[in-house]
Design an enzyme around this catalytic site. Sequence first.
Site, PDB file in Angstrom:
ATOM      1  N   GLU A  37       1.631  -8.485  12.184  1.00  0.00           N
ATOM      2  CA  GLU A  37       1.524  -8.128  10.770  1.00  0.00           C
ATOM      3  C   GLU A  37       2.929  -7.980  10.157  1.00  0.00           C
ATOM      4  O   GLU A  37       3.170  -8.422   9.044  1.00  0.00           O
ATOM      5  CB  GLU A  37       0.747  -6.805  10.678  1.00  0.00           C
TER       6      GLU A  37
ATOM      7  N   ASP B 266       0.781  -1.243   0.000  1.00  0.00           N
ATOM      8  CA  ASP B 266       0.000   0.000   0.000  1.00  0.00           C
ATOM      9  C   ASP B 266       0.815   1.297   0.000  1.00  0.00           C
ATOM     10  O   ASP B 266       0.496   2.226  -0.707  1.00  0.00           O
ATOM     11  CB  ASP B 266      -0.942   0.043   1.212  1.00  0.00           C
TER      12      ASP B 266
END
Length: 440
Positions: free
Chosen positions: A411, A169
Site C-alpha cells: 500500500e 484519510d
Amino acid sequence: MSETPDLRTAAQAVLDANRREGYTAPAPHLYPHQWLWDSCFIAIGLRHYDTARAKQEIESLLAAQWHDGMVPHMVFAPDFEYQADRMAWHSAGNPASPDHIATSGITQPPLLAEAVSRIGSKLPRAERIDWYRVIVPKVVRYHQWLYSARDPFMTGLVSCVHPWETGFDNTPAWMEIQRSRRLPVWLQVMAHIGLVGQFERFRRDTREIPADQRYETADALASFAAQRRLRALRYNDAAMLARGPFNVQDAAFNAMLIRNNALLLKLASAAGVTVPPGLRASFTQAKSAFQDLYDESTGHYFPRDLSTGNLVPAASIASLLALYSGSVSKERAAALVKMIEDEHAFGPDFPLPSVPVNSPYFNPKRYWQGPTWLNTNWLVADGLRRYGYREYAAALAEISLELTSKHGFYEYYHPYDGKPLGAQGFSWTAALTIDFMHTQ
Ligand code: GLC
C-alpha cells in the site's frame, strides 16, 4: 530492467487475485469493496492488457452513481458477511441513492475523466466513440453535481465533507481539524474512562497491519464519529455543509478536479456531448480560485477550513498535486520542483513522501503522514511531464518500479529506506507499476 516481464506477471497476478464480480478490490481482507479512485488507478493499469476489464471497472462504479449525479466513494460488496459495513452507511436514507445498490454517502477524488481518457487511448476509434457516448454524459453529471452540491456559493472550489472523501484519510491537516472540534459526547466519555484503547480490539486494520502504520486510535474514532454524523444528516449536501463535522476545500481534491475538468472537455468534444455553459464557467473559475489556496510564506498549497475561513498550515503532498492540476504558473511549478529536489522537503531517498520530511507532523510509517505512495507518484509524474520536467517524471517512475520490484506491491513504502508498509497485494500499486512500465 531485466526483471521486467516477471514484474508485469506479478502485478497482473495481484489484480487477478483481487478481482471480484465486475470490479477489483483494493486489497484482500482489508478492503473488500469497490473504491472510486482506486478503481480509476486500477483501470489505468488494466487497459494495457485487458481493455474489456478496464471498461468494466469504470462501468461498475458508474452503475452505482446516485440519481443526483454523485459517484460514491465506496460501492459495497453484496456478500452477506459485509452486512454490517452496508448498515453502517445506510445510503438508502438519502432518496438520491441508487436503487438496489448499497454505497457510501460521500465521494472521492474525481479521477474518472482521467481513467476514461486513458482507456479510450487503447480502444479502436469506433469502439472508443461508442463507449464515450455512454460514459461521458455520466461523468459530466458527476462534475455538475460536484460544483452545484459542493460549491453552492460559487467560489470555484468544491468542499469535502469528510476526510475520507479526500482519499488522504489521516493527512495532518484533517487530524488537526478533527482535534480542534468538540468530540461527540459518547467519544468524550470513552476517552475519559480510558476506553479508547479498547476500541483497538475491534479495528479490522490493526488486526492485519502494525498499529504504528495506521491511524492513531483516537483519530480513527473521531473519523468514524464524523461518518455517523453524516449518516444522521442523511448525506444531504446542504445539511452536511452547514451542520456537518467537516467542510474543507482540499487543495489535492480540487487540483485533481481541475485536471479532470480539462480532460472531460476533451472527452465531451470527442463524443459530441454537451457541457452546459454554467459548468464550463465553473471549470474556468476553478483555475484562478485554486491560487487562493497558495501560501506565499511557505510556498505550499494548503486546504481551507470553511468553518473558520482559514487555511490550515499543515503541508502535504497536496502541494505537489498542483503540478497535476496544470493550473499553476511556470514559475510556481519551478518552485514546487525545487521542493522535490530538496532532501529536507519532498526529496528523501525514496520519494515522494506524503508529508514533507521537514514538517513537524512527518511520520515515515503512518499511512498518509509520511510514507511514499505510488498513486501520488503517478499523479505528480504526469504533472511534471506536462510542465516539461520529463527527467523528473522518469526518475519518479524508476523509483516507483524499484520499490515494487524489490519489495512487491504494498500500500505504501518508507520514504527513507523503501521498506514496504501497510496492506500487501495492493491493487493500485500493481496497476500503476504496469502503467509506469509503459510510460517510462
Ligand atoms: C484507504 C485510503 C484511501 C483508499 C482506500 C482503499 O482508506 O486512505 O485513499 O481509497 O483505503 O484503498
